[in-house]
Design an enzyme around this catalytic site. Sequence first.
Site, PDB file in Angstrom:
ATOM      1  N   CYS A  51       0.816  -1.222   0.000  1.00 44.05           N
ATOM      2  CA  CYS A  51       0.000   0.000   0.000  1.00 44.05           C
ATOM      3  C   CYS A  51       0.848   1.270   0.000  1.00 44.05           C
ATOM      4  CB  CYS A  51      -0.945   0.017   1.197  1.00 44.05           C
ATOM      5  SG  CYS A  51      -2.063  -1.379   1.210  1.00 44.05           S
TER       6      CYS A  51
ATOM      7  N   HIS B 247      -3.226   7.228   3.051  1.00 43.89           N
ATOM      8  CA  HIS B 247      -3.673   5.957   2.463  1.00 43.89           C
ATOM      9  C   HIS B 247      -5.015   5.590   3.096  1.00 43.89           C
ATOM     10  CE1 HIS B 247      -4.049   1.901   1.269  1.00 43.89           C
ATOM     11  NE2 HIS B 247      -3.717   1.383   2.443  1.00 43.89           N
TER      12      HIS B 247
ATOM     13  N   ASN C  47     -10.230   0.239   0.193  1.00 41.75           N
ATOM     14  CA  ASN C  47      -8.766   0.257   0.212  1.00 41.75           C
ATOM     15  C   ASN C  47      -8.273  -0.272  -1.138  1.00 41.75           C
ATOM     16  OD1 ASN C  47      -6.044  -0.266   0.571  1.00 41.75           O
ATOM     17  ND2 ASN C  47      -6.275  -1.179   2.605  1.00 41.75           N
TER      18      ASN C  47
HETATM   19  O1  UT7 Z   1      -3.841  -1.256   3.707  1.00 45.76           O
HETATM   20  C1  UT7 Z   1      -2.817  -1.956   4.326  1.00 45.76           C
HETATM   21  C2  UT7 Z   1      -2.913  -1.938   5.753  1.00 45.76           C
HETATM   22  N1  UT7 Z   1      -4.164  -2.522   6.242  1.00 45.76           N
HETATM   23  C3  UT7 Z   1      -4.787  -1.926   7.262  1.00 45.76           C
HETATM   24  O2  UT7 Z   1      -4.367  -0.864   7.671  1.00 45.76           O
HETATM   25  C4  UT7 Z   1      -5.928  -2.651   7.920  1.00 45.76           C
HETATM   26  C5  UT7 Z   1      -5.814  -2.505   9.427  1.00 45.76           C
HETATM   27  N2  UT7 Z   1      -6.824  -3.257  10.164  1.00 45.76           N
HETATM   28  C6  UT7 Z   1      -8.124  -2.891  10.189  1.00 45.76           C
HETATM   29  O3  UT7 Z   1      -8.517  -1.960   9.529  1.00 45.76           O
HETATM   30  C7  UT7 Z   1      -9.043  -3.635  11.125  1.00 45.76           C
HETATM   31  O4  UT7 Z   1      -8.288  -4.399  12.021  1.00 45.76           O
HETATM   32  C8  UT7 Z   1     -10.070  -4.545  10.398  1.00 45.76           C
HETATM   33  C9  UT7 Z   1     -11.042  -3.679   9.602  1.00 45.76           C
HETATM   34  C10 UT7 Z   1      -9.351  -5.493   9.448  1.00 45.76           C
HETATM   35  C11 UT7 Z   1     -10.856  -5.351  11.409  1.00 45.76           C
HETATM   36  O5  UT7 Z   1     -11.477  -4.487  12.346  1.00 45.76           O
HETATM   37  P1  UT7 Z   1     -11.317  -4.741  13.921  1.00 45.76           P
HETATM   38  O6  UT7 Z   1     -12.069  -3.693  14.594  1.00 45.76           O
HETATM   39  O7  UT7 Z   1      -9.843  -4.852  14.200  1.00 45.76           O
HETATM   40  O8  UT7 Z   1     -12.071  -6.105  14.100  1.00 45.76           O
HETATM   41  P2  UT7 Z   1     -11.551  -7.484  14.719  1.00 45.76           P
HETATM   42  O9  UT7 Z   1     -10.720  -8.210  13.702  1.00 45.76           O
HETATM   43  O10 UT7 Z   1     -10.953  -7.241  16.061  1.00 45.76           O
HETATM   44  O11 UT7 Z   1     -12.911  -8.243  14.940  1.00 45.76           O
HETATM   45  C12 UT7 Z   1     -13.870  -7.800  15.894  1.00 45.76           C
HETATM   46  C13 UT7 Z   1     -15.098  -8.677  15.787  1.00 45.76           C
HETATM   47  C14 UT7 Z   1     -14.782 -10.177  15.800  1.00 45.76           C
HETATM   48  O12 UT7 Z   1     -15.841 -10.845  16.437  1.00 45.76           O
HETATM   49  P3  UT7 Z   1     -15.684 -11.323  17.959  1.00 45.76           P
HETATM   50  O13 UT7 Z   1     -14.500 -12.241  17.968  1.00 45.76           O
HETATM   51  O14 UT7 Z   1     -15.468 -10.075  18.754  1.00 45.76           O
HETATM   52  O15 UT7 Z   1     -16.996 -11.989  18.225  1.00 45.76           O
HETATM   53  C15 UT7 Z   1     -14.817 -10.530  14.329  1.00 45.76           C
HETATM   54  O16 UT7 Z   1     -15.135 -11.872  14.104  1.00 45.76           O
HETATM   55  O17 UT7 Z   1     -15.753  -8.412  14.541  1.00 45.76           O
HETATM   56  C16 UT7 Z   1     -15.928  -9.631  13.828  1.00 45.76           C
HETATM   57  N3  UT7 Z   1     -15.843  -9.340  12.420  1.00 45.76           N
HETATM   58  C17 UT7 Z   1     -16.906  -9.012  11.655  1.00 45.76           C
HETATM   59  N4  UT7 Z   1     -18.210  -8.895  11.967  1.00 45.76           N
HETATM   60  C18 UT7 Z   1     -19.051  -8.539  10.964  1.00 45.76           C
HETATM   61  C19 UT7 Z   1     -14.724  -9.310  11.611  1.00 45.76           C
HETATM   62  N5  UT7 Z   1     -15.072  -8.969  10.382  1.00 45.76           N
HETATM   63  C20 UT7 Z   1     -16.412  -8.773  10.362  1.00 45.76           C
HETATM   64  C21 UT7 Z   1     -17.334  -8.421   9.377  1.00 45.76           C
HETATM   65  N6  UT7 Z   1     -18.635  -8.292   9.731  1.00 45.76           N
HETATM   66  N7  UT7 Z   1     -16.968  -8.149   8.100  1.00 45.76           N
END
Ligand code: UT7
Length: 330
Positions: free
Chosen positions: A117, A257, A287
Amino acid sequence: MSDKVHAVITAVGGYLPDYILTNQELSTMMDTSDEWIMTRIGIKTRHILKDEHEGTSYLGAKAVEELLAKSKTDVKDIDLIICATSTSDHQFPATAASICERVGIKGALAYDIQAACSGFIVGLTTAAALVETGRFKKVIVLGAEKMSFMVDYQDRSTAPIFGDGAGAVLLEPTTEEVGVMDSILHSDPVGVKHLHMKAGGSAMPASHETVDKRLHYIYQEGQAVFKHAVSDMSEASAQIMERNGLKGEDVAWLIPHQANLRIIDAVQRRTGVDHDKVIINIDHVGNTSAASIPLSIWENEKKFKKGDNIILTAFGAGFTWGAVYLKWGY
Ligand code: UT7
């Protein structure tokens, strides 16, 4: 005017494929919702290149064609084209070469940059340094990505994030005090394990097994990436502002970004740049990796005025990250 040669952006082109993938459609494919995606990432829609037989060079060529037409540049005058991408058409040759073939650029140096990225700011910095030597006069730098080819639409933790698109800029030399003024770029291999594609390269060639195990898609440990993205983009932006004597109010535009609206907001707070001065397009393009910054420039070109101080900042797999200080040139 000064004796120092700067590389200045003199034209911009961009392209977004027609198909729009909405959160509603995604929620018919996996267990997710518009509410979750909007609150946790800030994306409503993303553009997808549906044609299976067209790759990243199709998107890149469209952006380059627009750039050439707008700037009335003859393909014969282009002496360098750098394409930042993680989704090259082929393992080799470079996607830049395929773009040259599509657009009719012959004789120019053409190569790709793989810095995920952060690829566009790495390409811009490299190209600016080459323009400053006086050896290259008309240089195209683009970010082009068909991210959808490596998104697993069975994986709700990555599928909502990514979109396809391409953005391109033309760089030319100037002795005016405009253009690429400064840049800070870093990498840290701590990131390799958090964000990668497991199979398909020389370390794990494609096989029936790798396909069956779904190893040809983006693997991301979201939270680890999130933490590094916030701190590294904030730090690089603050550092480049400080060493160029810029306070929040001196920055006309901050172009981060577009990975997550919460990351963008954190960088905005750390730099002290006014919220209205932050360019945001993640809501409708998602993204787009290396294409994210040039697409943001392309969509907002009309807002920029000559002499505007613009800070670009990016973060990506590797990890790679950094910031560029631009003075807008037209
Ligand atoms: O571009 C290159 C660099 N990339 C980035 O900068 C991405 C950086 N990371 C992020 O933007 C975030 O970490 C994500 C968008 C990928 C994920 O968001 P998060 O707030 O970190 O969510 P998480 O992975 O901690 O998941 C929280 C909860 C989980 O459920 P439980 O375990 O709390 O029950 C996930 O299973 O959200 C759940 N979850 C979803 N729920 C509904 C994960 N994805 C989804 C989804 N819809 N699409």
